[in-house]
Design a protein around this motif. Structure first.
Motif, mmCIF file in Angstrom:
data_model
loop_
_atom_site.group_PDB
_atom_site.id
_atom_site.type_symbol
_atom_site.label_atom_id
_atom_site.label_comp_id
_atom_site.label_asym_id
_atom_site.label_seq_id
_atom_site.Cartn_x
_atom_site.Cartn_y
_atom_site.Cartn_z
ATOM 1 N N SER A 137 -2.484 47.046 -26.529
ATOM 2 C CA SER A 137 -3.938 47.175 -26.517
ATOM 3 C C SER A 137 -4.460 47.871 -27.760
ATOM 4 O O SER A 137 -3.785 48.729 -28.334
ATOM 5 N N ARG A 138 -5.669 47.546 -28.130
ATOM 6 C CA ARG A 138 -6.303 48.284 -29.227
ATOM 7 C C ARG A 138 -6.776 49.664 -28.779
ATOM 8 O O ARG A 138 -7.052 50.533 -29.592
ATOM 9 N N TRP A 139 -6.867 49.869 -27.462
ATOM 10 C CA TRP A 139 -7.237 51.187 -26.953
ATOM 11 C C TRP A 139 -6.120 52.196 -27.189
ATOM 12 O O TRP A 139 -4.933 51.872 -27.109
ATOM 13 N N LEU A 140 -6.498 53.431 -27.457
ATOM 14 C CA LEU A 140 -5.625 54.594 -27.396
ATOM 15 C C LEU A 140 -6.297 55.584 -26.459
ATOM 16 O O LEU A 140 -7.473 55.929 -26.651
ATOM 17 N N VAL A 141 -5.555 56.027 -25.444
ATOM 18 C CA VAL A 141 -6.090 56.997 -24.483
ATOM 19 C C VAL A 141 -5.539 58.377 -24.841
ATOM 20 O O VAL A 141 -4.324 58.550 -24.975
ATOM 21 N N ARG A 157 -1.105 59.524 -35.868
ATOM 22 C CA ARG A 157 -0.134 58.432 -36.060
ATOM 23 C C ARG A 157 -0.421 57.278 -35.105
ATOM 24 O O ARG A 157 -0.433 56.104 -35.518
ATOM 25 N N LEU A 158 -0.682 57.585 -33.833
ATOM 26 C CA LEU A 158 -0.958 56.522 -32.868
ATOM 27 C C LEU A 158 -2.318 55.877 -33.120
ATOM 28 O O LEU A 158 -2.488 54.677 -32.916
ATOM 29 N N ALA A 159 -3.277 56.668 -33.558
ATOM 30 C CA ALA A 159 -4.593 56.093 -33.865
ATOM 31 C C ALA A 159 -4.500 55.075 -34.989
ATOM 32 O O ALA A 159 -5.203 54.058 -34.990
ATOM 33 N N ASP A 172 -14.195 63.447 -33.612
ATOM 34 C CA ASP A 172 -14.715 63.507 -34.976
ATOM 35 C C ASP A 172 -13.595 63.225 -35.981
ATOM 36 O O ASP A 172 -13.759 62.435 -36.921
ATOM 37 N N ARG A 173 -12.464 63.851 -35.764
ATOM 38 C CA ARG A 173 -11.356 63.778 -36.710
ATOM 39 C C ARG A 173 -10.650 62.421 -36.701
ATOM 40 O O ARG A 173 -10.316 61.875 -37.761
ATOM 41 N N HIS A 174 -10.434 61.858 -35.506
ATOM 42 C CA HIS A 174 -9.588 60.663 -35.416
ATOM 43 C C HIS A 174 -10.361 59.370 -35.175
ATOM 44 O O HIS A 174 -9.795 58.285 -35.331
ATOM 45 N N ALA A 175 -11.628 59.470 -34.809
ATOM 46 C CA ALA A 175 -12.439 58.270 -34.589
ATOM 47 C C ALA A 175 -13.587 58.192 -35.591
ATOM 48 O O ALA A 175 -13.641 57.281 -36.410
ATOM 49 N N LEU A 176 -14.493 59.160 -35.565
ATOM 50 C CA LEU A 176 -15.667 59.081 -36.427
ATOM 51 C C LEU A 176 -15.291 59.022 -37.901
ATOM 52 O O LEU A 176 -15.876 58.241 -38.673
#
Length: 255
Positions: A24-28, A137-139, A209-213
Protein backbone atom coordinates in the motif's frame (compact mmCIF):
# COMPACT_ATOMS: atom_id res chain seq x y z
CA UNK A 1 21.97 6.29 38.39
CA UNK A 2 23.18 3.76 35.79
CA UNK A 3 24.42 5.35 32.60
CA UNK A 4 23.33 2.39 30.49
CA UNK A 5 26.58 2.30 28.53
CA UNK A 6 26.97 -1.42 29.10
CA UNK A 7 23.45 -2.22 27.90
CA UNK A 8 23.31 -0.56 24.47
CA UNK A 9 23.67 -3.89 22.68
CA UNK A 10 21.00 -5.64 24.77
CA UNK A 11 18.30 -2.97 25.20
CA UNK A 12 15.30 -3.29 22.89
CA UNK A 13 15.16 -0.92 19.92
CA UNK A 14 13.22 2.30 20.53
CA UNK A 15 10.75 1.56 17.74
CA UNK A 16 8.87 -1.29 16.10
CA UNK A 17 7.84 -1.94 12.52
CA UNK A 18 5.51 -4.38 10.84
CA UNK A 19 4.70 -5.22 7.25
CA UNK A 20 7.59 -3.36 5.69
CA UNK A 21 7.08 -5.29 2.44
CA UNK A 22 3.35 -4.53 2.17
CA UNK A 23 2.38 -2.78 -1.03
CA UNK A 24 0.00 0.00 0.00
CA UNK A 25 1.00 3.60 -0.46
CA UNK A 26 -0.27 4.20 3.07
CA UNK A 27 2.13 4.24 6.01
CA UNK A 28 0.50 3.98 9.44
CA UNK A 29 2.43 5.59 12.30
CA UNK A 30 1.96 5.62 16.05
CA UNK A 31 4.11 8.16 17.89
CA UNK A 32 2.87 7.46 21.42
CA UNK A 33 2.52 3.69 21.26
CA UNK A 34 3.88 2.53 24.63
CA UNK A 35 4.63 3.72 28.15
CA UNK A 36 8.00 1.94 28.42
CA UNK A 37 10.77 3.68 30.35
CA UNK A 38 14.21 2.32 29.39
CA UNK A 39 16.28 1.09 32.31
CA UNK A 40 19.01 3.64 31.62
CA UNK A 41 16.55 6.50 32.20
CA UNK A 42 16.46 7.06 35.96
CA UNK A 43 16.64 3.32 36.58
CA UNK A 44 13.50 2.73 34.48
CA UNK A 45 11.28 4.85 36.73
CA UNK A 46 10.22 8.45 36.12
CA UNK A 47 9.18 8.84 39.75
CA UNK A 48 5.42 8.91 39.19
CA UNK A 49 2.82 6.42 40.34
CA UNK A 50 2.02 3.33 38.24
CA UNK A 51 -1.53 4.65 37.88
CA UNK A 52 -0.17 7.79 36.26
CA UNK A 53 2.10 5.76 33.96
CA UNK A 54 -1.04 3.93 32.80
CA UNK A 55 -2.80 7.21 31.96
CA UNK A 56 -2.87 9.17 28.73
CA UNK A 57 -0.04 11.37 29.98
CA UNK A 58 2.47 8.55 29.42
CA UNK A 59 1.18 7.12 26.13
CA UNK A 60 -1.79 7.04 23.76
CA UNK A 61 -3.90 4.29 25.27
CA UNK A 62 -5.10 1.82 22.63
CA UNK A 63 -3.46 3.60 19.71
CA UNK A 64 -0.88 0.92 18.89
CA UNK A 65 -3.51 -1.81 18.61
CA UNK A 66 -5.53 0.36 16.22
CA UNK A 67 -2.44 1.27 14.19
CA UNK A 68 -1.33 -2.33 13.72
CA UNK A 69 -4.83 -3.57 12.89
CA UNK A 70 -5.41 -0.66 10.50
CA UNK A 71 -2.10 -1.25 8.75
CA UNK A 72 -3.01 -4.90 8.25
CA UNK A 73 -6.41 -3.93 6.81
CA UNK A 74 -4.78 -1.42 4.45
CA UNK A 75 -1.96 -3.83 3.51
CA UNK A 76 0.35 -1.07 4.69
CA UNK A 77 3.52 -0.93 6.77
CA UNK A 78 3.34 0.36 10.32
CA UNK A 79 5.96 2.03 12.49
CA UNK A 80 5.69 2.97 16.16
CA UNK A 81 7.81 4.31 19.00
CA UNK A 82 8.58 2.09 21.98
CA UNK A 83 9.18 4.56 24.78
CA UNK A 84 6.94 6.76 26.85
CA UNK A 85 6.19 10.26 25.66
CA UNK A 86 7.22 11.35 29.16
CA UNK A 87 10.76 10.10 28.57
CA UNK A 88 10.98 12.19 25.42
CA UNK A 89 8.12 13.05 23.10
CA UNK A 90 8.66 11.66 19.58
CA UNK A 91 5.88 13.88 18.26
CA UNK A 92 7.85 17.04 19.01
CA UNK A 93 10.65 18.71 17.14
CA UNK A 94 14.09 18.56 18.70
CA UNK A 95 13.93 22.23 19.68
CA UNK A 96 10.39 22.09 21.11
CA UNK A 97 10.28 23.22 24.77
CA UNK A 98 7.77 20.44 25.56
CA UNK A 99 10.11 17.71 24.35
CA UNK A 100 10.75 16.72 27.99
CA UNK A 101 7.60 17.41 29.97
CA UNK A 102 8.03 18.37 33.61
CA UNK A 103 4.31 18.74 34.33
CA UNK A 104 1.46 17.11 32.42
CA UNK A 105 -2.26 17.23 33.21
CA UNK A 106 -1.58 17.91 36.88
CA UNK A 107 1.22 15.35 37.34
CA UNK A 108 4.79 16.44 38.06
CA UNK A 109 7.44 14.27 36.37
CA UNK A 110 10.28 14.08 38.94
CA UNK A 111 12.83 12.40 36.66
CA UNK A 112 12.49 15.26 34.17
CA UNK A 113 12.70 18.16 36.59
CA UNK A 114 16.48 17.98 36.81
CA UNK A 115 17.11 16.69 33.27
CA UNK A 116 19.83 18.89 31.77
CA UNK A 117 20.90 19.47 28.17
CA UNK A 118 23.21 16.44 28.25
CA UNK A 119 20.37 14.18 29.39
CA UNK A 120 18.07 15.65 26.74
CA UNK A 121 20.69 14.93 24.07
CA UNK A 122 21.19 11.39 25.35
CA UNK A 123 17.48 10.66 25.07
CA UNK A 124 17.38 12.26 21.62
CA UNK A 125 20.30 10.14 20.45
CA UNK A 126 19.08 6.84 21.83
CA UNK A 127 15.31 7.12 21.39
CA UNK A 128 13.93 10.06 19.41
CA UNK A 129 16.38 10.06 16.49
CA UNK A 130 16.35 6.28 15.82
CA UNK A 131 12.54 6.32 15.75
CA UNK A 132 12.47 9.16 13.26
CA UNK A 133 15.14 7.49 11.15
CA UNK A 134 12.93 4.40 10.88
CA UNK A 135 9.84 6.49 10.13
CA UNK A 136 11.73 8.46 7.50
CA UNK A 137 13.03 5.31 5.86
CA UNK A 138 9.55 3.78 5.57
CA UNK A 139 8.02 7.06 4.44
CA UNK A 140 10.52 7.21 1.58
CA UNK A 141 10.05 3.56 0.60
CA UNK A 142 7.01 4.26 -1.62
CA UNK A 143 7.15 6.97 -4.31
CA UNK A 144 3.55 8.02 -3.66
CA UNK A 145 3.50 7.60 0.10
CA UNK A 146 0.54 8.82 2.15
CA UNK A 147 0.79 8.93 5.94
CA UNK A 148 -1.90 8.17 8.50
CA UNK A 149 -0.85 8.93 12.07
CA UNK A 150 -2.87 7.24 14.82
CA UNK A 151 -3.26 8.84 18.25
CA UNK A 152 -5.79 8.66 21.07
CA UNK A 153 -7.16 11.24 23.48
CA UNK A 154 -8.62 11.12 26.96
CA UNK A 155 -12.37 11.75 27.28
CA UNK A 156 -11.74 14.50 29.83
CA UNK A 157 -8.72 16.43 31.09
CA UNK A 158 -8.61 17.22 34.81
CA UNK A 159 -10.75 20.21 35.62
CA UNK A 160 -12.02 20.51 32.05
CA UNK A 161 -15.41 19.67 30.48
CA UNK A 162 -15.97 16.27 28.85
CA UNK A 163 -14.96 16.04 25.22
CA UNK A 164 -17.92 15.23 22.96
CA UNK A 165 -16.09 13.62 20.03
CA UNK A 166 -15.53 9.92 19.36
CA UNK A 167 -12.65 10.86 17.09
CA UNK A 168 -10.90 13.89 15.71
CA UNK A 169 -9.27 14.43 12.34
CA UNK A 170 -6.24 16.70 12.47
CA UNK A 171 -4.50 18.35 9.53
CA UNK A 172 -2.33 21.36 8.89
CA UNK A 173 -3.46 24.55 7.20
CA UNK A 174 -0.47 23.91 4.92
CA UNK A 175 -2.07 20.75 3.52
CA UNK A 176 -5.85 20.37 3.58
CA UNK A 177 -6.00 17.91 0.69
CA UNK A 178 -7.29 14.98 2.78
CA UNK A 179 -8.26 16.28 6.21
CA UNK A 180 -11.55 18.10 5.55
CA UNK A 181 -12.77 15.34 3.24
CA UNK A 182 -12.01 12.75 5.92
CA UNK A 183 -13.85 14.83 8.53
CA UNK A 184 -16.93 14.87 6.32
CA UNK A 185 -16.63 11.17 5.49
CA UNK A 186 -16.47 10.29 9.19
CA UNK A 187 -19.46 12.49 9.96
CA UNK A 188 -21.33 10.80 7.13
CA UNK A 189 -20.73 7.52 8.97
CA UNK A 190 -22.53 9.01 11.97
CA UNK A 191 -19.42 9.49 14.10
CA UNK A 192 -19.16 12.66 16.20
CA UNK A 193 -15.97 13.93 14.61
CA UNK A 194 -13.80 16.88 15.57
CA UNK A 195 -12.35 19.06 12.82
CA UNK A 196 -8.87 19.86 14.16
CA UNK A 197 -10.27 19.01 17.58
CA UNK A 198 -9.44 18.25 20.35
CA UNK A 199 -6.07 19.60 19.19
CA UNK A 200 -4.78 21.81 16.41
CA UNK A 201 -3.51 19.89 13.41
CA UNK A 202 -0.37 21.95 12.91
CA UNK A 203 2.66 21.78 15.16
CA UNK A 204 5.95 22.97 13.78
CA UNK A 205 8.51 20.18 13.77
CA UNK A 206 6.14 17.36 14.74
CA UNK A 207 6.10 14.00 12.99
CA UNK A 208 3.59 14.96 10.31
CA UNK A 209 5.40 18.23 9.65
CA UNK A 210 8.74 16.45 9.36
CA UNK A 211 7.77 13.36 7.35
CA UNK A 212 4.70 14.47 5.39
CA UNK A 213 4.45 18.24 4.99
CA UNK A 214 8.15 18.73 4.32
CA UNK A 215 7.96 16.20 1.47
CA UNK A 216 4.54 17.01 0.03
CA UNK A 217 3.07 13.67 1.13
CA UNK A 218 -0.70 13.43 1.64
CA UNK A 219 -1.46 12.97 5.32
CA UNK A 220 -4.05 12.78 8.07
CA UNK A 221 -3.83 12.39 11.81
CA UNK A 222 -6.62 10.44 13.49
CA UNK A 223 -7.32 10.89 17.19
CA UNK A 224 -9.65 8.29 18.74
CA UNK A 225 -11.20 8.63 22.20
CA UNK A 226 -9.25 6.18 24.28
CA UNK A 227 -12.14 4.63 26.22
CA UNK A 228 -13.42 3.29 22.87
CA UNK A 229 -10.15 1.46 22.13
CA UNK A 230 -9.11 0.29 25.58
CA UNK A 231 -9.26 -3.37 24.56
CA UNK A 232 -8.39 -5.46 21.52
CA UNK A 233 -12.00 -5.71 20.37
CA UNK A 234 -12.42 -1.94 20.29
CA UNK A 235 -9.09 -1.48 18.55
CA UNK A 236 -9.99 -3.97 15.82
CA UNK A 237 -13.47 -2.50 15.42
CA UNK A 238 -12.15 1.01 14.83
CA UNK A 239 -9.49 -0.24 12.44
CA UNK A 240 -12.19 -2.05 10.49
CA UNK A 241 -14.33 1.09 10.38
CA UNK A 242 -11.56 3.46 9.42
CA UNK A 243 -9.81 1.44 6.71
CA UNK A 244 -12.46 1.69 3.97
CA UNK A 245 -13.12 5.36 4.76
CA UNK A 246 -9.42 6.20 4.46
CA UNK A 247 -9.14 4.26 1.21
CA UNK A 248 -12.17 5.99 -0.27
CA UNK A 249 -11.07 9.48 0.72
CA UNK A 250 -7.58 8.97 -0.70
CA UNK A 251 -8.97 7.50 -3.92
CA UNK A 252 -11.53 10.26 -4.37
CA UNK A 253 -8.89 12.94 -3.78
CA UNK A 254 -7.13 11.96 -7.02
CA UNK A 255 -3.78 12.43 -5.32
Amino acid sequence: MPDGSHSRTTEPPPFGTEGEDRGSRWLVTCDHATNRVPGWVNGGDLGIAPADMARHIAWDVGALGVARALAARLDAPAVWSDFSRLVIDPNRGEDDPTLLMRLYDGTVIPANRAADAAERDRRLDRLHRPYHAALGRLAAAHPARAICAIHSFTPQLQGRPPRPWVLGILYSHRDARLGPALVQACRDEGWVTGDNQPYSGHLQGDSVDRHALAHGRPNVLVEIRNDLIADAAGQQAWADRLAPVLERVLHDSGL
